[in-house]
Structures are given as C-alpha cells and as structure tokens.
Design a protein around this motif. Sequence first.
Motif, PDB file in Angstrom:
ATOM      1  N   GLU A 134      35.222   9.081  94.779  1.00 23.51           N
ATOM      2  CA  GLU A 134      36.425   8.642  94.409  1.00 23.51           C
ATOM      3  C   GLU A 134      37.400   9.039  95.101  1.00 23.51           C
ATOM      4  OE1 GLU A 134      36.257   6.637  89.831  1.00 23.51           O
ATOM      5  OE2 GLU A 134      36.267   9.304  90.063  1.00 23.51           O
ATOM      6  N   GLY A 178      38.661   4.206  91.953  1.00 21.19           N
ATOM      7  CA  GLY A 178      39.553   4.428  92.656  1.00 21.19           C
ATOM      8  C   GLY A 178      40.436   3.896  91.758  1.00 21.19           C
ATOM      9  N   SER A 179      41.289   3.526  91.193  1.00 21.63           N
ATOM     10  CA  SER A 179      41.768   1.787  91.165  1.00 21.63           C
ATOM     11  C   SER A 179      41.520   1.098  91.348  1.00 21.63           C
ATOM     12  CB  SER A 179      42.927   2.334  91.654  1.00 21.63           C
ATOM     13  OG  SER A 179      44.061   3.421  90.904  1.00 21.63           O
ATOM     14  N   LEU A 224      33.172   2.309  89.755  1.00 24.50           N
ATOM     15  CA  LEU A 224      33.369   3.633  88.660  1.00 24.50           C
ATOM     16  C   LEU A 224      34.254   3.068  87.844  1.00 24.50           C
ATOM     17  CD1 LEU A 224      32.290   5.127  86.563  1.00 24.50           C
ATOM     18  CD2 LEU A 224      33.016   7.186  87.801  1.00 24.50           C
ATOM     19  N   ILE A 225      35.636   2.140  87.084  1.00 24.01           N
ATOM     20  CA  ILE A 225      36.480   1.465  86.628  1.00 24.01           C
ATOM     21  C   ILE A 225      37.129   2.179  85.441  1.00 24.01           C
ATOM     22  CG2 ILE A 225      37.616  -0.839  86.289  1.00 24.01           C
ATOM     23  CD1 ILE A 225      35.036  -0.987  88.610  1.00 24.01           C
ATOM     24  N   GLY A 226      38.534   2.365  86.268  1.00 27.78           N
ATOM     25  CA  GLY A 226      39.515   3.024  85.171  1.00 27.78           C
ATOM     26  C   GLY A 226      40.201   2.542  84.131  1.00 27.78           C
TER      27      GLY A 226
HETATM   28  C1  3PY Z   1      40.357   5.559  87.762  1.00 25.44           C
HETATM   29  O1  3PY Z   1      39.897   4.328  88.403  1.00 25.44           O
HETATM   30  O2  3PY Z   1      41.037   6.073  88.370  1.00 25.44           O
HETATM   31  C2  3PY Z   1      39.194   5.782  87.298  1.00 25.44           C
HETATM   32  O3  3PY Z   1      39.384   7.849  88.049  1.00 25.44           O
HETATM   33  C3  3PY Z   1      37.666   6.007  87.674  1.00 25.44           C
HETATM   34  O4  3PY Z   1      36.795   6.438  87.200  1.00 25.44           O
END
Ligand code: 3PY
Length: 249
Positions: free
Chosen positions: A167, A211-212, A231-233
């Motif tokens: 990330e 990360g976005s 990993l989806i925020g």
């Molecule tokens: C994001 O996508 O902003 C993240 O931090 C995912 O953990």
Amino acid sequence: NMRRKLVAGNWKMNGSLVANAALLAEIKAGLAVAACDIAICAPAPYFAQCQAELAGSAIAWGGQDVSAHAGGAYTGEVAVSMLQDFACRYVIVGHSERRAYHAESDGLVAQKALRALLAGVTPIVCVGETLVEREAGQTDAVVGRQLAAVLDVLDAADLARIVVAYEPVWAIGTGKTATPQMAQDVHLALRAMLAGKNPTAAVEVKILYGGSMKPDNAAELLAMPDIDGGLIGGAALKAVDFLAIVAAA
Ligand code: 3PY
C-alpha cells in the motif's frame, strides 16, 4: 499463476450496526459465484455482527489490528484469542495509518503478525512507502525493511500462511493510484524477498495491492502477474463498488 485472488475490504473506522446490516445484505445479495476469496475487515465491535451475517457465506471476516500480547493489562487492545472467539480468519497488521498515527514500528508489526499467525489467524501484513521516500528512490529499501522485520520472526515453514499488502502511502485515501506497472515492480521485488526465505512458499503467498483500488482501476491492477488481489478502502463501503472489484478479480 496458480494463486487464487483475495479481495479484502478494509472498513477502517466506519460503520454502525444499521449501516453494516444494509451493506452486508447488499453485498450478499449481489454476490455471484465468486472466483476469488473475499474478506471484510471490520472494527472489533462488529465482529459478532459479521459472524452472524456472513457465517456460511463465501465471505470471510477479520480485524484491522491485533495486540502483540496474548492478554492481560493492555487497556484498549484486542487479543487474537478475541478475534478467534468470533471466527475471524484474517487480521490486518501494520496498516500505514497505524504506523503513522500510532507510531507502530516494524518490530511491533512483526510481533503482531507472529501473534496472529501462531493462533491460526492470517495476518495481512501491510508495507508501503511515502511520497518523499518514493521520490528519493527508496521504495524498495523501505518496503524491504518493513517486510524483513516480519520475515525475521517467522519460521520459513510458516511463510505461506501470511498475506502481504503493498500500500503506497501516497495512494491511500488520496484517490491517487500506483500505475499497474509501478505496483507490479514492487510486488515482484517483495516476492523476490519472500523467495529468499522460502522459495516454494513465495510462489504461494498472496501479495495484495492497496491504495485507492476501485472499480475503475481494479481490472488492470489485478491483471498484473504478481498482484494477487486488493485491500480495498473507500470502495469497500459501497456494495456496488466492492462487488465490481470482486467481479474483476
Ligand atoms: C485504501 O485503499 O485507502 C486503503 O488504505 C486500504 O487499506
């Protein structure tokens, strides 16, 4: 590659019983037979709700942090045994927000990862560089240092039981995304490091991009050979967006 992709939502400090019920219902209703693994990392007070809503579904759940200690006088901390009481399969460790706002060191993150792993909860170990570090050409050195701290405390035989998430800090919650090639380059470097510890396991370890990641960019990121999921925020908080990313994986 043979790795099954994993799409994990990181809800961060969002949600309520009412909002979560609606979101989980919408995700469950919209989920076709998924070709990937799916998880939702929720705030600890909602583990019971996730377990009640998701048990028996294709969606696993987990936490966003865990104590490095087994239990005892650590006010405010959550033990891995408590995650296990609610059948959490995953736990994020070392998210950049924890490293930055809670001063978590590489060593502490490694202890958390080890604590989770030994209990049978899969740690999703986050690594990533800041914009200043990237511009100084230090990306590989920084993520290498962060990953090395974890590798140092793990038995080589356990390596296949972790998930890594790359990330880039400058892409978290900023709307900026690494280009697929930028991400792929770092993922490849991380996999090479893993191979130094255990070459067979390195082929199996999932390395997620975070990360976005959103419906717009998920497919091209997920098409890269060493990107094994996301990993989806923010996009994990909207059922249509989360489902679109799952469909792309
Ligand atoms: C994001 O996508 O902003 C993240 O931090 C995912 O953990």
